[in-house]
Motif scaffolding. Structure first.
Motif, mmCIF file in Angstrom:
data_model
loop_
_atom_site.group_PDB
_atom_site.id
_atom_site.type_symbol
_atom_site.label_atom_id
_atom_site.label_comp_id
_atom_site.label_asym_id
_atom_site.label_seq_id
_atom_site.Cartn_x
_atom_site.Cartn_y
_atom_site.Cartn_z
ATOM 1 N N ALA A 488 0.832 -1.206 0.000
ATOM 2 C CA ALA A 488 0.000 0.000 0.000
ATOM 3 C C ALA A 488 0.864 1.254 0.000
ATOM 4 C CB ALA A 488 -0.924 0.005 1.214
ATOM 5 N N ASN A 489 2.134 1.094 0.312
ATOM 6 C CA ASN A 489 3.093 2.196 0.291
ATOM 7 C C ASN A 489 4.150 2.026 -0.811
ATOM 8 O OD1 ASN A 489 2.477 3.859 2.859
ATOM 9 N ND2 ASN A 489 2.470 1.760 3.608
ATOM 10 N N GLY A 490 3.943 1.064 -1.707
ATOM 11 C CA GLY A 490 4.932 0.838 -2.755
ATOM 12 C C GLY A 490 6.253 0.321 -2.215
ATOM 13 N N LEU A 491 6.199 -0.441 -1.114
ATOM 14 C CA LEU A 491 7.395 -1.025 -0.507
ATOM 15 C C LEU A 491 7.347 -2.534 -0.668
ATOM 16 C CD1 LEU A 491 9.961 -0.563 1.333
ATOM 17 C CD2 LEU A 491 8.437 -1.064 3.272
ATOM 18 N N GLU A 492 8.387 -3.108 -1.218
ATOM 19 C CA GLU A 492 8.473 -4.555 -1.383
ATOM 20 C C GLU A 492 9.160 -5.177 -0.176
ATOM 21 O OE1 GLU A 492 11.403 -7.499 -3.807
ATOM 22 O OE2 GLU A 492 10.340 -6.030 -5.029
ATOM 23 N N VAL A 493 8.476 -6.096 0.486
ATOM 24 C CA VAL A 493 9.057 -6.792 1.635
ATOM 25 C C VAL A 493 9.401 -8.220 1.232
ATOM 26 C CG1 VAL A 493 8.687 -7.624 3.990
ATOM 27 C CG2 VAL A 493 7.867 -5.360 3.325
ATOM 28 N N ARG A 494 10.652 -8.586 1.365
ATOM 29 C CA ARG A 494 11.114 -9.939 1.077
ATOM 30 C C ARG A 494 11.260 -10.703 2.387
ATOM 31 N NH1 ARG A 494 15.805 -8.444 -3.466
ATOM 32 N NH2 ARG A 494 14.339 -7.614 -5.037
#
Length: 619
Positions: A488-494
């Protein structure tokens, strides 16, 4: 990372297909703020929103094959995720005659599909949700990664199948009604479980983790290419503890190395716990990665005590960062920001549902919002507790031996959260939904088909059952939460611990190895003992922090009073009359347990959801 959407209609697309596709695609703009694309053929529409992470200048989607100008398209791909072994696959595919125009992993995914078809997914190492359309064979495939880190939903009604990363994109299609039937209501009032393949919205399902779904004129067919249920009964390949530790460290080294590949700034989430500290240390130790950025969440509150969860996280995160050498930032959130109604609305909107954990969710959304100012990719320690038995409900006897999912058992191991939620539900609705019967059936289904060596002890068998339950019914809830609130914030979490090789290694270990040295997650502590300070290495499991500020609770009380003065349609059908009476939730709003203010948060989340989505409820 991106958002994907589209549909196939084997009777032919209507004249509004382009406009509908744009509407669906726009619902994913936060997932993919860097670009968009739509491709249409006679029967298929594929849409894509892009978050550029690898090969920023190229890799636009949907991607077509053949790609030569003037050539007739055979395959079209829209893809969300990261393929961590794309360089090795690219080399192999090049040796087989494939020629690449970009350095993106997307082109490798498409070439692999052209070369191996559905068997390609058995070679993938990564997190992904993708759709491939074969224009010649008039066949659509939907594919989801091994653990289901990336979401993928679909709606099927005869000759048509509509899909999207999030339910909101499918609900944007004019032929899909925002409705919740009885099964959907059951899922909504049981927020601590995520039942595989289901979604509360009527007619919408999820592609299962490790599944390929095929849709053609022959109908829908599914293939499960990977399932943790097939693993938990197997013996470990490691001969002893030393070998198990060595193999785990080698896998962690390789996985974190792969998952730090990015053409954009990368950081880690660092709570000061064992799992996130291990990931941060491994990432920071890679060549060229010295001084990796790390972030933790904290709460502003003058009355905060030294032994509160947020204070402990602050101290241990700093101790870990100083030892590791990461560039650490402590993101401090005040109660006024956490309690803002627009923040709650954004959190509910991100998840498409009222299921949530109050300020644990809003704080994660705000943390990701702040982190996104500094990085596009973050590494997380999520999933280690489910794979290694790190939670209290793996060890507390009343939870372990309860004839239900251990984290909803009536024990202190999970803060009685399940019982607290059920205490807010209208008794008549609970009887209509037959919740206890539903849970018994789901629990029996969850354990059905598990096979174990008859020589295993009762304790060992139960430990493995709980591992399976945790990975299949609890972890998906947390992975979905992480994906929605970060994207929702354009952050990719791996999530390195969800690498399927690590999962296969960990879930076959015995309880004795998991608890090596008499400590939960002992095998992991041994595997990273050279990387972390003793205090962090020996730290007890601490839940995600919740704000201790009494002003936050008082703000919730005022918000609840305002909602109950003018409740949205449907709220009184879901919650018990005494809960919605003036002052009915005052004590709950002031409570501080595993999740503070939980009952009040549940009501406020439902009120926000009912206002935003106006669902048709089967009540």
């Amino acid at each position: 990372m991106c958002g994907i959407a589209g549909w196939v209609d084997l009777s032919g697309l209507g004249p509004d297909a382009q406009a509908i596709a744009e509407r669906m695609n726009d619902e994913h703009v936060r997932r993919g703020p860097d670009g968009s694309g739509i491709w249409l053929s006679r029967y298929a529409v594929l849409a894509h929103r892009r978050l550029s992470v690898i090969d920023i200048e190229n890799g636009e989607q949907p991607m077509l094959f053949p790609a030569a100008p003037g050539s007739e398209t055979r395959w079209a791909l829209t893809y969300n995720g990261e393929l961590y072994n794309y360089r090795e696959l690219r080399s192999e595919l090049s040796s087989r005659g494939h020629r690449f125009r970009t350095s993106s992993d997307t082109e490798v995914v498409l070439a692999a599909w052209v070369e191996w078809g559905t068997r390609a997914v058995e070679r993938f190492n990564g997190i992904f949700a993708l759709s491939v359309w074969d224009d010649r064979e008039e066949t659509l495939w939907l594919v989801r990664d091994h653990l289901g880190v990336k979401p993928l939903h679909y709606f099927h009604d005869g000759e048509r199948l509509i899909f999207g990363s999030e339910a909101k994109s499918i609900l944007a299609h004019p032929d899909v009604v925002t409705a919740i039937d009885e099964d959907g209501l059951r899922q909504l009032v049981l927020p601590l479980l995520k039942f595989p393949g289901t979604n509360p919205y009527r007619g919408i399902s999820e592609v299962l983790p490790g599944q390929v779904l095929e849709f053609s004129r022959r109908g829908v067919r599914t293939i499960r290419y990977w399932d943790v249920k097939d693993l938990v009964g197997r013996p470990s390949e490691a001969k002893d503890l030393g070998e198990a530790v060595g193999q785990l460290r080698a896998l962690l080294d390789d996985t974190v190395t792969r998952q730090t590949i990015a053409d954009v700034p990368l950081c880690t989430f660092l709570s000061g716990g064992l799992d996130s500290s291990a990931v941060t240390a491994l990432a920071n130790g890679l060549p060229g990665r010295g001084g990796v950025g790390s972030f933790s969440v904290d709460f502003a509150d003058a009355s905060d005590t030294a032994d509160s969860r947020s204070a402990l996280d602050r101290r241990f995160a700093r101790e870990a960062a100083d030892h590791i050498g990461s560039r650490h930032s402590n993101i401090v959130l005040d109660s006024a920001l956490l309690a803002r109604e627009d923040v709650r609305d954004a959190t509910v909107r991100a998840r498409d549902l009222p299921n949530g954990f109050g300020d644990l969710d809003t704080s994660l959304l705000l943390l990701c919002r702040e982190v996104r100012k500094h990085a596009t990719v973050a590494l997380s320690g999520e999933a280690a507790d489910e794979l290694l038995g790190g939670y209290l409900w793996f060890h507390e006897p009343r939870a372990v031996w309860a004839d239900t999912f251990p984290w909803i058992a009536d024990s202190p191991a999970h803060g009685h959260l399940h019982q607290r939620v059920l205490g807010t539900i209208d008794p008549g609705l609970a009887r209509t939904l037959r919740l206890e019967e539903y849970l018994r059936d789901e629990y029996a289904t969850a354990l059905g088909g598990l096979t174990f060596d008859p020589a295993l002890s009762r304790e060992e068998r139960r430990h493995r059952e709980i591992i399976h339950l945790a990975v299949s019914y609890f972890l998906p809830m947390l992975l979905d939460r992480n994906d929605r609130l970060s994207m929702a914030n354009g952050l990719e979490v791996r999530v390195p611990f969800t690498d399927h090789r690590i999962v296969e290694h960990l879930v076959t270990m015995s309880q004795q190895v998991h608890n090596a040295g008499g400590r939960e997650k002992g095998v992991l502590r041994d595997a990273v003992s050279d990387l972390l300070p003793v205090g962090v290495l020996e730290r007890k499991k601490s839940p995600y922090p919740t704000t201790p500020d009494p002003e936050y609770a008082r703000t919730l009380e005022r918000q609840l009073a305002s909602v109950l003065d003018d409740p949205p349609d449907g709220l009184a059908d879901i919650f018990a009359p005494q809960v919605l009476a003036p002052g009915g939730l005052a004590d709950s709003a002031r409570s501080h347990g595993l999740v503070s203010n939980f009952e009040g948060e549940v009501v406020l989340n439902f009120a926000s959801w009912l206002r935003q989505y106006s669902p048709k409820l089967a009540i």
